[in-house]
Design a protein around this motif. Sequence first.
Motif, PDB file in Angstrom:
ATOM      1  N   PRO A   1      27.587 106.819  10.009  1.00  0.00           N
ATOM      2  CA  PRO A   1      28.955 105.613  10.579  1.00  0.00           C
ATOM      3  C   PRO A   1      29.726 105.313   9.100  1.00  0.00           C
ATOM      4  O   PRO A   1      29.702 104.986   7.954  1.00  0.00           O
ATOM      5  N   ARG A   2      31.491 105.389   9.446  1.00  0.00           N
ATOM      6  CA  ARG A   2      31.868 104.719   8.768  1.00  0.00           C
ATOM      7  C   ARG A   2      31.818 103.333   8.146  1.00  0.00           C
ATOM      8  O   ARG A   2      31.619 102.822   9.075  1.00  0.00           O
ATOM      9  N   SER A   3      33.152 102.816   7.134  1.00  0.00           N
ATOM     10  CA  SER A   3      32.348 101.892   6.507  1.00  0.00           C
ATOM     11  C   SER A   3      33.676 101.215   8.274  1.00  0.00           C
ATOM     12  O   SER A   3      34.490 100.957   8.205  1.00  0.00           O
TER      13      SER A   3
ATOM     14  N   VAL B   1      31.492 105.020  25.155  1.00  0.00           N
ATOM     15  CA  VAL B   1      30.713 105.618  23.982  1.00  0.00           C
ATOM     16  C   VAL B   1      29.488 106.818  23.821  1.00  0.00           C
ATOM     17  O   VAL B   1      28.688 106.781  24.204  1.00  0.00           O
ATOM     18  N   SER B   2      30.133 107.204  22.788  1.00  0.00           N
ATOM     19  CA  SER B   2      29.629 108.773  22.753  1.00  0.00           C
ATOM     20  C   SER B   2      28.328 108.920  22.130  1.00  0.00           C
ATOM     21  O   SER B   2      28.365 107.820  20.539  1.00  0.00           O
ATOM     22  N   HIS B   3      27.500 109.987  21.512  1.00  0.00           N
ATOM     23  CA  HIS B   3      26.338 109.666  20.878  1.00  0.00           C
ATOM     24  C   HIS B   3      26.631 110.854  19.133  1.00  0.00           C
ATOM     25  O   HIS B   3      27.662 111.811  19.841  1.00  0.00           O
TER      26      HIS B   3
ATOM     27  N   ASP C   1      31.853 101.343  18.811  1.00  0.00           N
ATOM     28  CA  ASP C   1      31.847 102.695  18.353  1.00  0.00           C
ATOM     29  C   ASP C   1      31.038 104.329  18.808  1.00  0.00           C
ATOM     30  O   ASP C   1      31.966 105.189  19.212  1.00  0.00           O
ATOM     31  N   TYR C   2      30.044 103.935  18.091  1.00  0.00           N
ATOM     32  CA  TYR C   2      29.109 105.324  18.492  1.00  0.00           C
ATOM     33  C   TYR C   2      27.255 104.946  18.824  1.00  0.00           C
ATOM     34  O   TYR C   2      27.540 103.837  17.812  1.00  0.00           O
ATOM     35  N   HIS C   3      27.208 105.860  19.748  1.00  0.00           N
ATOM     36  CA  HIS C   3      25.865 105.654  19.469  1.00  0.00           C
ATOM     37  C   HIS C   3      25.385 106.538  17.958  1.00  0.00           C
ATOM     38  O   HIS C   3      25.367 107.652  18.674  1.00  0.00           O
TER      39      HIS C   3
ATOM     40  N   GLY D   1      46.172 109.409  15.703  1.00  0.00           N
ATOM     41  CA  GLY D   1      46.612 108.629  16.158  1.00  0.00           C
ATOM     42  C   GLY D   1      46.137 108.745  17.369  1.00  0.00           C
ATOM     43  O   GLY D   1      46.661 107.360  18.152  1.00  0.00           O
ATOM     44  N   LYS D   2      45.424 109.393  17.756  1.00  0.00           N
ATOM     45  CA  LYS D   2      44.320 108.937  19.021  1.00  0.00           C
ATOM     46  C   LYS D   2      43.808 107.805  19.205  1.00  0.00           C
ATOM     47  O   LYS D   2      43.631 106.649  20.167  1.00  0.00           O
ATOM     48  N   THR D   3      43.014 107.435  18.207  1.00  0.00           N
ATOM     49  CA  THR D   3      42.165 105.831  17.916  1.00  0.00           C
ATOM     50  C   THR D   3      43.157 104.632  18.444  1.00  0.00           C
ATOM     51  O   THR D   3      42.502 104.049  18.958  1.00  0.00           O
TER      52      THR D   3
ATOM     53  N   ALA E   1      26.952 114.207  29.695  1.00  0.00           N
ATOM     54  CA  ALA E   1      27.922 114.889  30.633  1.00  0.00           C
ATOM     55  C   ALA E   1      28.564 116.489  30.069  1.00  0.00           C
ATOM     56  O   ALA E   1      29.070 116.633  30.287  1.00  0.00           O
ATOM     57  N   GLU E   2      28.355 115.977  28.438  1.00  0.00           N
ATOM     58  CA  GLU E   2      29.240 117.068  27.920  1.00  0.00           C
ATOM     59  C   GLU E   2      28.441 116.651  26.380  1.00  0.00           C
ATOM     60  O   GLU E   2      28.314 116.048  25.990  1.00  0.00           O
ATOM     61  N   TRP E   3      28.707 118.128  25.927  1.00  0.00           N
ATOM     62  CA  TRP E   3      28.301 117.569  24.174  1.00  0.00           C
ATOM     63  C   TRP E   3      29.265 118.921  23.133  1.00  0.00           C
ATOM     64  O   TRP E   3      28.856 120.032  23.619  1.00  0.00           O
ATOM     65  N   ALA E   4      29.270 118.811  22.124  1.00  0.00           N
ATOM     66  CA  ALA E   4      29.387 119.843  20.798  1.00  0.00           C
ATOM     67  C   ALA E   4      29.519 119.724  19.966  1.00  0.00           C
ATOM     68  O   ALA E   4      29.059 118.249  19.504  1.00  0.00           O
ATOM     69  N   GLU E   5      29.804 120.817  18.992  1.00  0.00           N
ATOM     70  CA  GLU E   5      29.729 120.358  17.636  1.00  0.00           C
ATOM     71  C   GLU E   5      30.894 120.308  16.934  1.00  0.00           C
ATOM     72  O   GLU E   5      32.209 121.179  17.378  1.00  0.00           O
ATOM     73  N   VAL E   6      30.941 119.173  16.279  1.00  0.00           N
ATOM     74  CA  VAL E   6      32.781 119.064  15.798  1.00  0.00           C
ATOM     75  C   VAL E   6      32.755 119.005  14.272  1.00  0.00           C
ATOM     76  O   VAL E   6      31.842 117.769  13.702  1.00  0.00           O
ATOM     77  N   HIS E   7      33.534 119.457  13.549  1.00  0.00           N
ATOM     78  CA  HIS E   7      33.563 119.159  12.326  1.00  0.00           C
ATOM     79  C   HIS E   7      31.471 119.133  11.259  1.00  0.00           C
ATOM     80  O   HIS E   7      31.579 118.363  10.679  1.00  0.00           O
TER      81      HIS E   7
ATOM     82  N   PHE F   1      37.866 108.750  27.723  1.00  0.00           N
ATOM     83  CA  PHE F   1      36.692 109.437  26.788  1.00  0.00           C
ATOM     84  C   PHE F   1      37.451 110.202  25.300  1.00  0.00           C
ATOM     85  O   PHE F   1      38.225 111.120  25.885  1.00  0.00           O
ATOM     86  N   ASP F   2      37.225 109.795  24.941  1.00  0.00           N
ATOM     87  CA  ASP F   2      37.755 110.172  23.490  1.00  0.00           C
ATOM     88  C   ASP F   2      36.747 111.010  22.855  1.00  0.00           C
ATOM     89  O   ASP F   2      35.156 110.813  22.072  1.00  0.00           O
ATOM     90  N   VAL F   3      37.180 112.987  22.725  1.00  0.00           N
ATOM     91  CA  VAL F   3      36.762 113.790  22.846  1.00  0.00           C
ATOM     92  C   VAL F   3      37.340 114.708  22.333  1.00  0.00           C
ATOM     93  O   VAL F   3      38.545 114.988  22.377  1.00  0.00           O
ATOM     94  N   ASP F   4      36.539 116.158  21.795  1.00  0.00           N
ATOM     95  CA  ASP F   4      37.548 117.147  20.519  1.00  0.00           C
ATOM     96  C   ASP F   4      37.832 117.461  22.001  1.00  0.00           C
ATOM     97  O   ASP F   4      37.021 117.215  23.701  1.00  0.00           O
ATOM     98  N   TYR F   5      37.955 119.276  22.193  1.00  0.00           N
ATOM     99  CA  TYR F   5      39.103 120.339  23.452  1.00  0.00           C
ATOM    100  C   TYR F   5      37.393 120.575  24.039  1.00  0.00           C
ATOM    101  O   TYR F   5      38.016 121.147  25.357  1.00  0.00           O
ATOM    102  N   GLN F   6      36.892 120.866  23.632  1.00  0.00           N
ATOM    103  CA  GLN F   6      35.366 120.786  23.600  1.00  0.00           C
ATOM    104  C   GLN F   6      35.068 120.115  24.827  1.00  0.00           C
ATOM    105  O   GLN F   6      34.165 120.542  25.528  1.00  0.00           O
ATOM    106  N   GLY F   7      34.612 119.349  24.568  1.00  0.00           N
ATOM    107  CA  GLY F   7      34.694 117.974  25.731  1.00  0.00           C
ATOM    108  C   GLY F   7      35.012 118.022  26.563  1.00  0.00           C
ATOM    109  O   GLY F   7      34.665 118.275  27.814  1.00  0.00           O
ATOM    110  N   ALA F   8      36.483 117.465  26.744  1.00  0.00           N
ATOM    111  CA  ALA F   8      37.341 118.217  27.307  1.00  0.00           C
ATOM    112  C   ALA F   8      37.071 119.048  28.680  1.00  0.00           C
ATOM    113  O   ALA F   8      37.223 118.654  29.871  1.00  0.00           O
TER     114      ALA F   8
ATOM    115  N   SER G   1      42.560 113.620  23.951  1.00  0.00           N
ATOM    116  CA  SER G   1      41.934 114.323  22.769  1.00  0.00           C
ATOM    117  C   SER G   1      43.461 114.359  21.782  1.00  0.00           C
ATOM    118  O   SER G   1      44.482 114.500  22.486  1.00  0.00           O
ATOM    119  N   SER G   2      42.842 114.932  20.882  1.00  0.00           N
ATOM    120  CA  SER G   2      43.597 115.529  19.608  1.00  0.00           C
ATOM    121  C   SER G   2      43.110 115.555  18.167  1.00  0.00           C
ATOM    122  O   SER G   2      42.027 115.354  18.093  1.00  0.00           O
ATOM    123  N   PRO G   3      43.826 116.072  17.527  1.00  0.00           N
ATOM    124  CA  PRO G   3      43.653 116.429  15.950  1.00  0.00           C
ATOM    125  C   PRO G   3      43.079 115.544  15.027  1.00  0.00           C
ATOM    126  O   PRO G   3      44.159 114.433  15.149  1.00  0.00           O
TER     127      PRO G   3
END
Length: 202
Positions: free
Chosen positions: A42-44, A35-37, A51-53, A16-18, A70-76, A100-107, A10-12
């Motif tokens: 999608p970004r280009s 792979v998260s939903h 990358d995602y579903h 450089g997390k990706t 297993a977890e879900w959250a609203e991010v940005h 798991f590349d997730v934000d702090y709520q997911g963590a 996780s990171s802001p």
Amino acid sequence: MDDLLLLIISSPSGAGKTTLTRKLLEAFPDFTFSVSHTTRLPRSGEVDGQDYHFVDVEQFRAHIRENSFAEWAEVHGNLYGTSLAELERSRKEGKRGIVFDVDYQGARQIKARLPQAVGVFILPPSLDALHRRLQKRATDSEEVIERRYQKAQLEIEHYLFFDYLIVNDQVEEAAAHLRGIVHAERSRRARLANHAETLLRS
Ligand code: 5GP
């Protein structure tokens, strides 16, 4: 103990997390990426299913109703979730680790549900450096960049949810630290106790 290492990274955004996650997956082919939903567009260059579903809000809400996350959250302003099927997939594929590349709520939610999960939080060397990195990522609009930058401090406040912190100043050095964490976790007594006991009994 289950042999599967559950690694939360996780990171802001912009720390450089990706890149670090990609390097980790290259170094450990027996790791898989969860792979998260997401309801974000999608970004280009992003590939659906890789990358995602990419789903719409209705599809996302159906997953929530079916308890398949297993977890879900609203991010940005978008919804993100980790489906339990990703864990099953990694086990079926015989993997030894899942990232798991997730934000702090997911963590927080993954830790509550799967306490053996190991959390790593990536920090930028400074807030200035973070701002510069966000601006360099040309895929986002100025408004998105500012929103993410404003949220960075809130995200950093959650560092206490994590077991390890890495300052990503030099990316190769940070990647080496991340690999070191995997090696350390794989050397935990609880993971190798069975092996030691087998030696004692043979
Ligand atoms: P991005 O839109 O830049 O790909 O991701 C934005 C944020 O959402 C990142 O902090 C990322 O870690 C987080 N994120 C990605 N997937 C998930 C997920 O499945 N659950 C949660 N809680 N956060 C996620």
